[in-house]
Structures are given as C-alpha cells and as structure tokens.
Design a protein around this motif. Structure first.
Motif, PDB file in Angstrom:
ATOM      1  N   ASN A   1       0.850  -1.189   0.000  1.00  0.00           N
ATOM      2  CA  ASN A   1       0.000   0.000   0.000  1.00  0.00           C
ATOM      3  C   ASN A   1       0.889   1.243   0.000  1.00  0.00           C
ATOM      4  OD1 ASN A   1      -1.917   2.047   0.459  1.00  0.00           O
ATOM      5  ND2 ASN A   1      -3.238   0.636   1.609  1.00  0.00           N
ATOM      6  N   GLU A   2       1.401   1.576  -1.180  1.00  0.00           N
ATOM      7  CA  GLU A   2       2.335   2.700  -1.302  1.00  0.00           C
ATOM      8  C   GLU A   2       1.680   4.020  -0.923  1.00  0.00           C
ATOM      9  OE1 GLU A   2       5.547   2.511  -1.798  1.00  0.00           O
ATOM     10  OE2 GLU A   2       5.320   0.337  -1.815  1.00  0.00           O
ATOM     11  N   GLU A   3       0.385   4.105  -1.095  1.00  0.00           N
ATOM     12  CA  GLU A   3      -0.321   5.342  -0.753  1.00  0.00           C
ATOM     13  C   GLU A   3      -0.237   5.623   0.737  1.00  0.00           C
ATOM     14  OE1 GLU A   3      -4.807   5.724  -0.896  1.00  0.00           O
ATOM     15  OE2 GLU A   3      -4.238   6.702  -2.793  1.00  0.00           O
TER      16      GLU A   3
ATOM     17  N   GLN B   1       3.520   6.381   1.687  1.00  0.00           N
ATOM     18  CA  GLN B   1       3.905   7.740   1.299  1.00  0.00           C
ATOM     19  C   GLN B   1       3.278   8.768   2.236  1.00  0.00           C
ATOM     20  OE1 GLN B   1       2.244   9.210  -2.397  1.00  0.00           O
ATOM     21  NE2 GLN B   1       4.076  10.433  -2.832  1.00  0.00           N
ATOM     22  N   THR B   2       2.041   8.537   2.616  1.00  0.00           N
ATOM     23  CA  THR B   2       1.386   9.455   3.541  1.00  0.00           C
ATOM     24  C   THR B   2       2.092   9.460   4.891  1.00  0.00           C
ATOM     25  OG1 THR B   2      -0.748   9.121   2.439  1.00  0.00           O
ATOM     26  CG2 THR B   2      -0.791  10.006   4.686  1.00  0.00           C
TER      27      THR B   2
ATOM     28  N   LEU C   1       1.015  16.241  -0.813  1.00  0.00           N
ATOM     29  CA  LEU C   1       0.475  15.114  -1.572  1.00  0.00           C
ATOM     30  C   LEU C   1      -0.639  15.527  -2.527  1.00  0.00           C
ATOM     31  CD1 LEU C   1       0.271  12.418   1.261  1.00  0.00           C
ATOM     32  CD2 LEU C   1       2.063  12.717  -0.470  1.00  0.00           C
TER      33      LEU C   1
ATOM     34  N   ARG D   1      -6.284   8.382   6.021  1.00  0.00           N
ATOM     35  CA  ARG D   1      -5.136   7.488   5.834  1.00  0.00           C
ATOM     36  C   ARG D   1      -4.383   7.267   7.138  1.00  0.00           C
ATOM     37  NH1 ARG D   1      -2.610   9.908   0.144  1.00  0.00           N
ATOM     38  NH2 ARG D   1      -4.425   9.417  -1.180  1.00  0.00           N
TER      39      ARG D   1
END
Length: 416
Positions: free
Chosen positions: A347-349, A352-353, A370, A380
C-alpha cells in the motif's frame, strides 16, 4: 595525391620553387621570428629547442611546401609522418593544439608575404593557382598535425588515467599508495574527503529519440569537469552516469575540518549537480590516506541511509543521519522494527502518507505536499493506526514509527 609534372609557377619572373629554395635558410629564420613574436607559448621555449627542433621542423615544412609548388603534388606519407611526430612532441610539451596549428599558418603567411610584392601583372594566373595549391597543402597538412597531436594526448591521458586509477585502487584497498602516487606525479594530501554519490537522470536521458548512453556520458563529463574545477589538487574518481566514488584532496587534517569546510563542500556539490543537470545525493566521510577504506565504507552507508529514508538531494554526513544509521545496523531489533510496518506492504499510498506526515509534521502540510484534501490525510492516518497499532498523531508513537521506517528501508532488498 602524387605528381611529377612541374606546373611551372613563376613569380617575379623566376620559377617559384627555385626562388624559395635559394632563400630557404633565411626564410626559416623569418618564420621562426614571426612565430615567437606572435605566439607567446613558443617564446617561452628554451633557446636550444627553438634553434634546434623547432627550426628543423620549419625547414622541413618549407621543403615540403616547395616540393608541392614544384610538382603540384601534396606531401608524401613520409613527410606527413614527420609532421605528425613533431606535433606529438609539442603535445608532450603541453603546447595547446590551437597554438601548434597557428604556427603552421603563420609559416605559410610569411612565405606568401615574401612573394606577392614581386608578382607581375602577367603572373596573376600563377598567383591564383599557387593560392589554391597552398590551401590544398594546408588541407592535407592540418589533419596530419592534428592527428599526431591528439594521438599523443590520448596516450598521455590514458597513461595519466591509468596512474590515477592505480593510486585510487591502492587507497581504497588500504595498501601503501605513496609509490603509486609518486609514479603518477601526485602528492598524497593530509586528508581525503570521500564522496559516495548517487546521480539522477538528466532530462535528455529520458527523451524519446535521444541515445541515453550519450546523454549519460555528457552528464558525467560535466560533473567531473565541474568537480575538478572546484577542488584544489587532483580529484580521484570512480564514477558512472549513475554515481560512484570520488576522493577529494584537502590540506586540513580530517579531525580538523571546520563547519565552514563542510558548508563549502555542500555548495560545491550543489554547483556540480546544477552543472551536470541532474540531482545528486551524496554520503561523505573524511580520513587520512590510510583511513580511506573505512571512510569509503562509511560514506556508502550514509548514502544508503539517506536514500533509503527519502532524504532530498544534497550532502550528508554521519551526524545528519545518526539516528537512522544506528537503527539500520543489523540485529534482532532491526528485524523486529521492520515487521511493525509489514501490514502496510503493498500500500504505497499509506506508506507515502506516513513518510510525508512524519517529515512535514502536520496534516495540512502533508495534504499540500500530496495534493489531497486534509480529510483524506486524516483517513489514511487512521487506517495506518488500525493496521499497525501505531498512531502517527500520538507523540509516543512518532519515534517508533520513524525507527520502523528506517528499519524497513534498511531491510528491503536493494534494487538491481
């Protein structure tokens, strides 16, 4: 081109080749005087060389030119080989190629200036023909001189590069480098600052229709030239378009380098990156020559930590990544920390968050970075807390999350 027929050029009522042969010794002296007068580099040569080798070359060049006027043929291969060898000696002496070629043109100018005042109206056709043949002569001679010069410079460069590589290898292997340095004409400095650099792509490397290998080499050449321009002393490098190692000499002992020294190095790296047209991130460490192997290992480790934790381009020392460096050392704790973020794998999202939130320190700053709504960031972050049991908004969990990110970066397989 070869020829045996005398074209019969006449100027001043006399056969041109015969006339020039008679005055060749004095003409050679005039050419030498004019070259020394107009080219400062030749004026710095020893008198013995000017009266010996340089005069001999001038005389031979004049003989070749006279033969061309006599026969209508350009110089023979033997004559061209003589000029190539002469140019190679000038290269060995360090006289620039443009200066060497200028000397040949000055010689022709002197000859031409000695002839044209005596030309008669009925000899205009001969003057024009001689002018065309003179240009043809230069057309053949100039490439031969340039090739002889460049061949020697290439040999010298290869020898110098090989000698420097030997010094670099000895330093990196921890072997005594004094002998190799002496053979390369180098003096080992009190300190080497070791750079382990990662170089990003230049925009040209990613343009359709452009050879990325050529663009990469051009980027690397600019990088090297700028680095050598900015650093005093001989820079030793083992670099590819993607990065590598560079040893920068410094006259200050490693343990005496000041904040000012490191700040200047940061500016140098920024200039190098700007000139190369690519982002550069580098780990660095300093050591005396005998300590270069350990410094190189440390610089590479610092680079790995800086890139693994998403640091922006720039220069990093151990102090800049101290916590992440220590957290990335092998051991049970490292593996344990890395597993804390396993629920986020794939889950790169969310990853990154999390990284952005911890670096920026706020939901609105994260949302701006973002390009999402702050409510999306909140969602997130709650999702991260649900999956890992660690809440990025709780102060007591932030240090652990930072450590887990560092551990995750350290334990992930390196991309090939």
């Amino acid at each position: 081109m070869t020829g045996d027929k005398d074209p019969g050029f006449r100027i001043g009522g006399r056969p041109l080749a015969e006339r020039l042969t008679e005055v060749l010794p004095s003409l050679a002296k005039t050419v030498l005087s004019e070259i020394v007068l107009r080219i400062p580099e030749y004026g710095l040569l020893p008198a013995e060389e000017l009266s010996g080798d340089i005069t001999h070359v001038i005389e031979q060049n004049l003989r070749s030119f006279i033969d061309t006027l006599r026969t209508g043929a350009t110089p023979t291969q033997r004559e061209l080989d003589f000029l190539r060898e002469s140019a190679a000696r000038r290269a060995e002496e360090g006289i620039p190629i443009d200066v060497v070629l200028t000397a040949y043109h000055i010689g022709i100018q002197v000859v031409w200036a000695s002839l044209t005042p005596d030309a008669r109206p009925d000899e205009v056709a001969d003057v024009l023909a001689v002018n065309a043949l003179t240009l043809r002569y230069l057309e053949v001679v100039t490439p031969a001189v340039g090739a002889g010069y460049l061949d020697e410079r290439r040999t010298m460069f290869d020898d110098e590069r090989s000698a420097r590589h030997t010094v670099l290898s000895a330093l990196l292997d921890g072997e005594p480098a004094e002998v190799a340095a002496g053979q390369a004409g180098l003096r080992l400095p009190p300190c080497y600052i070791v750079l382990a650099a990662s170089v990003g792509a230049h925009p040209d490397e990613e343009v359709d229709g452009v050879d990325p290998l050529v663009a990469g080499r051009r980027k690397l050449r600019r990088l090297r030239v700028e680095l050598e321009r900015q650093i005093r002393g001989t820079v030793l490098t083992s670099l590819t378009p993607d990065g590598g190692l560079a040893l920068l000499p410094h006259e200050t002992a490693a343990d005496e380098l000041s904040t000012r020294d490191w700040a200047r190095l940061e500016r140098v790296l920024a200039d190098v990156a700007r000139t190369a047209g690519a982002e550069v991130i580098a780990g660095t460490a300093a050591a005396e020559p005998s300590g270069v192997p350990a410094a190189a290992k440390l610089a590479q480790d610092v680079l790995a930590v800086a890139t693994g934790t998403g640091r922006p381009p720039g220069l990093y020392r151990l102090d800049d990544v101290l916590l992440e460096y220590q957290l990335s050392r092998p051991g049970p704790a490292l593996d344990r920390l890395a597993t804390r973020l396993m629920p986020l794998d794939g889950n790169e999202e969310l990853l990154q968050t999390l990284e952005t939130f911890l670096n920026r320190g706020g939901r609105r700053q994260t949302a701006a970075a973002l390009h999402v709504h702050p409510n999306t960031v909140d969602y997130r972050l709650r999702r991260i807390a649900d999956l890992t049991g660690l809440d990025p908004t709780r102060l007591e969990h932030i240090a652990l999350l930072n450590a887990a990110l560092a551990a995750r970066a350290a334990t992930r397989p390196k991309a090939l």
